[in-house]
Motif scaffolding. Structure first.
Motif, PDB file in Angstrom:
ATOM      1  N   GLU A   9      -2.498  59.855  53.928  1.00  0.00           N
ATOM      2  CA  GLU A   9      -3.115  58.519  53.900  1.00  0.00           C
ATOM      3  C   GLU A   9      -3.704  58.265  55.284  1.00  0.00           C
ATOM      4  N   ARG A  10      -4.873  57.641  55.313  1.00  0.00           N
ATOM      5  CA  ARG A  10      -5.443  57.244  56.607  1.00  0.00           C
ATOM      6  C   ARG A  10      -5.335  55.739  56.725  1.00  0.00           C
ATOM      7  N   ARG A  11      -4.505  55.283  57.659  1.00  0.00           N
ATOM      8  CA  ARG A  11      -4.380  53.834  57.888  1.00  0.00           C
ATOM      9  C   ARG A  11      -5.048  53.547  59.222  1.00  0.00           C
ATOM     10  N   GLY A  12      -6.330  53.147  59.178  1.00  0.00           N
ATOM     11  CA  GLY A  12      -7.094  52.973  60.408  1.00  0.00           C
ATOM     12  C   GLY A  12      -7.143  54.301  61.139  1.00  0.00           C
ATOM     13  N   ALA A  13      -6.720  54.289  62.409  1.00  0.00           N
ATOM     14  CA  ALA A  13      -6.788  55.509  63.214  1.00  0.00           C
ATOM     15  C   ALA A  13      -5.505  56.341  63.115  1.00  0.00           C
ATOM     16  N   VAL A  14      -4.645  56.002  62.140  1.00  0.00           N
ATOM     17  CA  VAL A  14      -3.372  56.722  61.996  1.00  0.00           C
ATOM     18  C   VAL A  14      -3.380  57.541  60.706  1.00  0.00           C
ATOM     19  N   GLY A  15      -3.026  58.796  60.830  1.00  0.00           N
ATOM     20  CA  GLY A  15      -2.885  59.656  59.657  1.00  0.00           C
ATOM     21  C   GLY A  15      -1.418  59.724  59.276  1.00  0.00           C
ATOM     22  N   VAL A  16      -1.104  59.422  58.017  1.00  0.00           N
ATOM     23  CA  VAL A  16       0.289  59.415  57.572  1.00  0.00           C
ATOM     24  C   VAL A  16       0.499  60.541  56.562  1.00  0.00           C
ATOM     25  N   ILE A  17       1.444  61.412  56.869  1.00  0.00           N
ATOM     26  CA  ILE A  17       1.793  62.516  55.960  1.00  0.00           C
ATOM     27  C   ILE A  17       3.158  62.192  55.361  1.00  0.00           C
ATOM     28  N   THR A  18       3.208  62.037  54.041  1.00  0.00           N
ATOM     29  CA  THR A  18       4.478  61.719  53.387  1.00  0.00           C
ATOM     30  C   THR A  18       4.903  62.892  52.510  1.00  0.00           C
ATOM     31  N   MET A  19       6.062  63.450  52.822  1.00  0.00           N
ATOM     32  CA  MET A  19       6.590  64.544  51.993  1.00  0.00           C
ATOM     33  C   MET A  19       7.060  63.952  50.676  1.00  0.00           C
ATOM     34  N   ASN A  20       6.798  64.697  49.601  1.00  0.00           N
ATOM     35  CA  ASN A  20       6.957  64.106  48.278  1.00  0.00           C
ATOM     36  C   ASN A  20       7.708  65.062  47.348  1.00  0.00           C
ATOM     37  N   ARG A  21       8.953  65.369  47.766  1.00  0.00           N
ATOM     38  CA  ARG A  21       9.784  66.241  46.932  1.00  0.00           C
ATOM     39  C   ARG A  21      11.188  65.648  46.897  1.00  0.00           C
ATOM     40  N   ALA A  22      11.221  64.345  46.653  1.00  0.00           N
ATOM     41  CA  ALA A  22      12.460  63.583  46.852  1.00  0.00           C
ATOM     42  C   ALA A  22      13.596  64.048  45.958  1.00  0.00           C
ATOM     43  N   ARG A  23      13.268  64.541  44.760  1.00  0.00           N
ATOM     44  CA  ARG A  23      14.356  64.951  43.865  1.00  0.00           C
ATOM     45  C   ARG A  23      15.141  66.124  44.437  1.00  0.00           C
ATOM     46  N   GLN A  24      14.499  66.879  45.298  1.00  0.00           N
ATOM     47  CA  GLN A  24      15.208  67.968  45.997  1.00  0.00           C
ATOM     48  C   GLN A  24      15.469  67.547  47.446  1.00  0.00           C
ATOM     49  N   LEU A  25      15.516  66.282  47.683  1.00  0.00           N
ATOM     50  CA  LEU A  25      15.751  65.716  49.027  1.00  0.00           C
ATOM     51  C   LEU A  25      14.774  66.295  50.051  1.00  0.00           C
ATOM     52  N   ASN A  26      13.526  66.514  49.590  1.00  0.00           N
ATOM     53  CA  ASN A  26      12.485  67.099  50.438  1.00  0.00           C
ATOM     54  C   ASN A  26      12.928  68.418  51.077  1.00  0.00           C
ATOM     55  N   ALA A  27      13.714  69.195  50.328  1.00  0.00           N
ATOM     56  CA  ALA A  27      14.071  70.536  50.824  1.00  0.00           C
ATOM     57  C   ALA A  27      12.777  71.263  51.158  1.00  0.00           C
ATOM     58  N   LEU A  28      12.767  71.885  52.334  1.00  0.00           N
ATOM     59  CA  LEU A  28      11.521  72.395  52.912  1.00  0.00           C
ATOM     60  C   LEU A  28      11.210  73.780  52.367  1.00  0.00           C
ATOM     61  N   SER A  29      10.645  73.786  51.178  1.00  0.00           N
ATOM     62  CA  SER A  29      10.225  75.039  50.554  1.00  0.00           C
ATOM     63  C   SER A  29       9.010  75.572  51.296  1.00  0.00           C
ATOM     64  N   GLU A  30       8.729  76.835  51.040  1.00  0.00           N
ATOM     65  CA  GLU A  30       7.518  77.461  51.583  1.00  0.00           C
ATOM     66  C   GLU A  30       6.289  76.591  51.259  1.00  0.00           C
ATOM     67  N   GLU A  31       6.223  76.126  50.008  1.00  0.00           N
ATOM     68  CA  GLU A  31       5.043  75.375  49.558  1.00  0.00           C
ATOM     69  C   GLU A  31       4.954  74.016  50.257  1.00  0.00           C
ATOM     70  N   LEU A  32       6.110  73.341  50.395  1.00  0.00           N
ATOM     71  CA  LEU A  32       6.094  72.022  51.052  1.00  0.00           C
ATOM     72  C   LEU A  32       5.716  72.164  52.525  1.00  0.00           C
ATOM     73  N   MET A  33       6.324  73.160  53.190  1.00  0.00           N
ATOM     74  CA  MET A  33       6.011  73.349  54.607  1.00  0.00           C
ATOM     75  C   MET A  33       4.536  73.702  54.803  1.00  0.00           C
ATOM     76  N   SER A  34       4.011  74.506  53.887  1.00  0.00           N
ATOM     77  CA  SER A  34       2.612  74.889  53.983  1.00  0.00           C
ATOM     78  C   SER A  34       1.712  73.661  53.813  1.00  0.00           C
ATOM     79  N   ALA A  35       2.070  72.801  52.869  1.00  0.00           N
ATOM     80  CA  ALA A  35       1.271  71.588  52.624  1.00  0.00           C
ATOM     81  C   ALA A  35       1.350  70.636  53.824  1.00  0.00           C
ATOM     82  N   VAL A  36       2.528  70.530  54.432  1.00  0.00           N
ATOM     83  CA  VAL A  36       2.669  69.671  55.618  1.00  0.00           C
ATOM     84  C   VAL A  36       1.800  70.213  56.757  1.00  0.00           C
ATOM     85  N   GLY A  37       1.855  71.530  56.960  1.00  0.00           N
ATOM     86  CA  GLY A  37       1.055  72.145  58.026  1.00  0.00           C
ATOM     87  C   GLY A  37      -0.433  71.939  57.791  1.00  0.00           C
TER      88      GLY A  37
END
Ligand code: CO8
Length: 257
Positions: A9-37
């Motif tokens: 999300e872009r809120r003005g000059a701030v970029g917000v990255i929200t991890m969205n794998r809550a059912r697995q408590l945002n366990a940092l899978s290869e795919e999630l980490m890749s998407a965050v990067g």
């Protein structure tokens, strides 16, 4: 895949990255980490963005690397998979990057938060390096960064027992800069990022680089590096604009040059 695992999300000059794998408590899978990067690097390149926030929202930050993906991996698999590269990508983000932590920030999740430039925590945040409970130990910089942040004795306590710090203890120990109510975690972090985004961009970028270097090397090397970056800012238009505006008692007009 990337769009589902993180929201950007872009809120003005701030970029917000929200991890969205809550059912697995945002366990940092290869795919999630890749998407965050990917998201962080895209925002880092975006000239309209001055600072970034990385969060999991009010429920959970991240409960660590994905144990389901790693449980059957051999050492050789781990070397070739090179999962650690995803954490390294965050380390190379040049713009100020704020971790907005609510709920669990454990293992690789705590390491991810510590890779950010500062941590804003909600009153429900829990930080820990519980890898020892599953026969592991921190592997994404946790032993070094936690020790730097809270000192050897507390780091040993956390790493050897797996106990967690609540938000207040984390703040007392210097791991966290601000504690805010759970429901305001993202808004408060965005407000802080927005304030930082108003500052001259080169100053923020080089100051971040200097503090990071100071945190990762010796005092002498940190001071040496700081001096070079300080002189470098005298080559920027914004530094002269800022100093002249002060002398002339007017508001500075920064251009990021
Ligand atoms: N990996 C995979 N899945 C996880 C993880 C995890 N780290 N944490 C939680 N989950 C999953 C659970 O398996 C469960 O899924 P399911 O419903 O399919 O069974 C779901 O999330 C909800 O979890 P719980 O039911 O366990 O929730 P509780 O509220 O009972 O417990 C805890 C919450 C205490 C956080 C608990 O989930 C827990 O202990 N999780 C593991 C924490 C942990 O050990 N983290 C460290 C992992 S190792 C690591 O991070 C190494 C980092 C080095 C990185 C280097 C790169 C290679």
């Amino acid at each position: 895949m990337s769009e589902e695992l993180v929201q950007v999300e872009r809120r003005g000059a701030v970029g917000v990255i929200t991890m969205n794998r809550a059912r697995q408590l945002n366990a940092l899978s290869e795919e999630l980490m890749s998407a965050v990067g990917d998201a962080a690097e895209t925002l880092d390149r975006d000239e309209a963005i001055g600072a970034l926030v990385l969060t999991g929202g009010p429920e959970v930050f991240a409960a660590g690397a994905d144990l389901k993906q790693m449980a059957e991996q051999s050492a050789v698999d781990m070397v070739y998979a090179n999962r650690i590269r995803h954490w390294d990508r965050l380390r190379r983000i040049a713009k100020p990057l704020i971790a907005a932590v609510s709920g669990y920030a454990l293992g690789g999740g705590c390491e991810m938060a510590m890779l950010c430039d500062l941590i804003v925590a909600s009153d429900s945040a829990r930080f820990g390096q519980p890898e020892i409970n599953v026969g592991l130990m921190p592997g994404a910089g946790g032993t070094a960064r936690l020790t730097y942040a809270v000192g050897k004795s507390v780091a040993m306590d956390l790493v050897l027992t797996g106990r967690m710090l609540d938000a207040w203890e984390a703040q007392r120990r210097g791991l966290v800069s601000r504690v805010v109510p759970r429901e305001l975690i993202v808004d408060e972090a965005v407000a802080l990022a927005a304030e930082i985004a108003t500052k001259p961009r080169l100053s923020a970028r080089l100051a971040k680089e200097a503090v990071t270097r100071a945190a990762e090397t010796t005092v002498a090397e940190g001071v040496e590096h700081e001096r070079k970056l300080f002189y470098l800012l005298f080559a920027s238009e914004d530094a002269h604009e800022g100093m002249r505006a002060f002398v002339e008692k007017r508001r500075p007009q920064y251009r990021g040059r």
